[in-house]
Design an enzyme around this catalytic site. Structure first.
Site, short mmCIF file in Angstrom:
data_model
loop_
_atom_site.label_atom_id
_atom_site.label_comp_id
_atom_site.label_asym_id
_atom_site.label_seq_id
_atom_site.Cartn_x
_atom_site.Cartn_y
_atom_site.Cartn_z
CG ASP A 1 80.02 -93.65 35.32
OD1 ASP A 1 80.77 -92.69 35.96
OD2 ASP A 1 79.21 -94.03 35.62
CG HIS B 1 71.23 -88.35 39.78
ND1 HIS B 1 70.44 -88.77 39.65
CD2 HIS B 1 72.48 -88.39 39.37
CE1 HIS B 1 70.32 -90.39 39.57
NE2 HIS B 1 72.07 -90.83 39.57
CG HIS C 1 73.71 -95.74 33.23
ND1 HIS C 1 72.72 -94.18 33.35
CD2 HIS C 1 74.55 -96.24 33.99
CE1 HIS C 1 73.58 -93.76 34.07
NE2 HIS C 1 74.06 -95.02 34.84
CG HIS D 1 75.86 -98.63 35.94
ND1 HIS D 1 76.68 -98.17 34.67
CD2 HIS D 1 76.58 -97.27 36.85
CE1 HIS D 1 77.70 -96.83 34.68
NE2 HIS D 1 76.92 -96.70 35.78
CG HIS E 1 74.81 -95.36 45.08
ND1 HIS E 1 75.45 -96.18 44.13
CD2 HIS E 1 74.79 -94.03 45.63
CE1 HIS E 1 76.87 -95.01 44.84
NE2 HIS E 1 76.09 -93.87 45.85
CD GLU F 1 78.46 -95.99 40.09
OE1 GLU F 1 78.52 -95.03 40.57
OE2 GLU F 1 78.21 -96.30 39.30
CD GLU G 1 81.98 -94.55 39.35
OE1 GLU G 1 81.09 -95.00 38.09
OE2 GLU G 1 81.61 -93.48 39.04
CG ASP H 1 69.05 -71.03 13.42
OD1 ASP H 1 69.03 -70.91 15.15
OD2 ASP H 1 69.97 -70.30 12.39
CE1 TYR I 1 76.97 -90.13 48.31
CE2 TYR I 1 76.00 -92.08 48.29
CZ TYR I 1 76.68 -91.60 48.00
OH TYR I 1 77.63 -91.72 45.93
NE ARG J 1 78.98 -91.32 42.70
CZ ARG J 1 78.48 -90.64 43.18
NH1 ARG J 1 77.79 -90.16 44.56
NH2 ARG J 1 77.95 -89.32 42.46
CG ASP K 1 80.10 -89.57 38.91
OD1 ASP K 1 80.52 -89.47 37.94
OD2 ASP K 1 78.71 -90.17 39.45
#
Length: 430
Positions: A274, A246, A366, A359, A355, A384, A399, A41, A388, A397, A263
């Site tokens: 963000d 990620h 996003h 955005h 990357h 951002e 941002e 449930d 690396y 990074r 992040d």
């Protein structure tokens, strides 16, 4: 909801803009999201479909918005259907929207219970030639489950095969990409809550803490400031974990000498912020860490200045690539031969910065927004860049979220969140 009620003038304005773009004798329908099951449930926490929220402010399951500007009856030009509440529901689930409250929240005068939908909708469709379906056409979408919207579309095509179909998404991509003043204020609030979380972390972090402990510190600060939590799954990545773009496990212990890439950001009233910041675990950057950090910061600051009305998103990213190439040459990570022999489809800088830089951000992290047309004032973008270097255990990074202005540089919604090396070190050691 934890957030303070938003003035319904925002939603009245949003509906007016949407309906101005509709074809003659057309009707548009927007469904709330389902509550998704886990097992037994158990269910996932409810998240409202951002389009119906954008147009009505209704933040409740089993809700349908119908817009029909050419309806013969003025009372049927905007209609909101909500789940009928009663004493039993109030005891077991808590307060739900009454008809009066639904009007107060949305500014819509005509409210029906959901049980009346089929009858009322059939009557309205006899007046309409075209129906707008709300399909998900975001460039990052990857939906693998049937949504409430999907089920409605399938049933509608079966029940009304003679009607023409149109798409609401192109209208929403345009409208949602350009923020109203009220929306920017809500996003500023999300950024201000994120700032509180980051400042808390600067005083908490030291070698030996665990990534999940840092995640918990953020969550504590977010929720105590009326956010329901993270705007997206947080990344707290110490050491080489930062080189996994990620990384969301957040289960490793922080070591002396590590950099920690975070992040992580708060939502407020369904609007996202963000943020990414990278800090030294022990409160002091090494010379090499500092050099790479400042290179990323320079790229971020220069890239931000390119975000002006008229800029094309794809061309912007090419310009940022040139900025990053210059910094990587200065750090000794690339040499001139690397650049001269690079593949145009995968430039040399992509080895260390793989990357995108920006955005749209808003109701979705996003967010909806046009990407193939020139940028416009009041669009809100992330900025951002990152570098690396797995061989050195460095992943950095940075941002911020910025609002494009009619003239001049973008306005930084995260201007008060520490980012300079000296300020971060001072706050971590104070």
């Amino acid at each position: 909801m934890k957030y303070l009620q938003i003035s319904n003038q925002l939603f009245i304005k949003n509906r007016k803009k949407f309906m101005a773009q509709m074809q003659p004798k057309s009707i548009a329908v927007f469904n709330s999201n389902d509550i998704y099951p886990i097992s037994a449930d158990s269910t996932m926490p409810f998240e409202q479909h951002r389009d119906i929220f954008y147009l009505s402010g209704a933040d409740q399951e089993e809700t349908i918005l119908v817009l029909f500007p050419d309806a013969m009856s003025r009372s049927h030009r905007e209609v909101l259907f909500v789940r009928e509440t009663n004493a039993h529901i109030a005891v077991w689930e808590g307060e739900k929207l009454t008809k009066e409250k639904a009007t107060e929240v949305s500014g819509i005068q005509t409210i029906y219970w959901l049980s009346d939908f089929d009858k009322v909708f059939f009557d309205l469709m006899t007046e309409a030639d075209t129906i707008y379906f709300n399909t998900n056409e975001h460039y990052r979408q990857s939906v693998q489950t049937q949504t409430r919207e999907d089920r409605f579309i399938a049933k509608c095509k079966q029940d009304f095969p003679a009607h023409q179909w149109a798409k609401s998404n192109p209208i929403l991509q345009h409208l949602r990409g350009i923020k109203e003043v009220e929306e920017i204020a809500l996003m500023q609030q999300a950024c201000d809550i994120t700032e509180k979380g980051f400042r808390r972390i600067l005083g908490f972090t030291k070698p030996g803490v665990w990534e999940y402990e840092m995640e918990a510190e953020y969550l504590h600060e977010f929720v105590r400031n009326r956010s329901k939590g993270f705007a997206y799954t947080p990344i707290i990545a110490a050491g080489n974990n930062a080189n996994v773009l990620h990384y969301i496990e957040n289960n490793q212990q922080v070591k002396d000498g590590d950099l920690i890439l975070m992040d992580v950001a708060a939502e407020y009233a369904n609007y996202s912020s963000d943020m990414t910041r990278t800090i030294p675990a022990n409160g002091k950057f090494t010379d090499r860490q500092k050099a790479v950090y400042k290179a990323v910061l320079r790229v971020k600051d220069k890239a931000t200045k390119i975000l002006v009305p008229g800029t094309i998103w794809a061309e912007y990213h090419k310009e940022v690539g040139k900025l990053m190439t210059s910094e990587l040459l200065g750090l000794g990570l690339l040499d001139k031969a690397d650049v001269q022999s690079e593949d145009e489809k995968w430039p040399a800088y992509k080895k260390y910065f793989m990357h995108g830089t920006s955005h749209h951000i808003g109701l979705d992290t996003h967010d909806y927004g046009e990407l193939k047309t020139p940028m416009k004032a009041n669009m809100v973008f992330t900025v951002e860049p990152g570098i690396y270097i797995p061989d050195e255990g460095i992943g950095i990074r940075l941002e911020d979220n910025v609002v494009i202005q009619e003239k001049g540089e973008p306005f930084n919604l995260m201007r008060n969140i520490p980012i300079e090396v000296e300020e971060i070190e001072e706050l971590m050691n104070s």
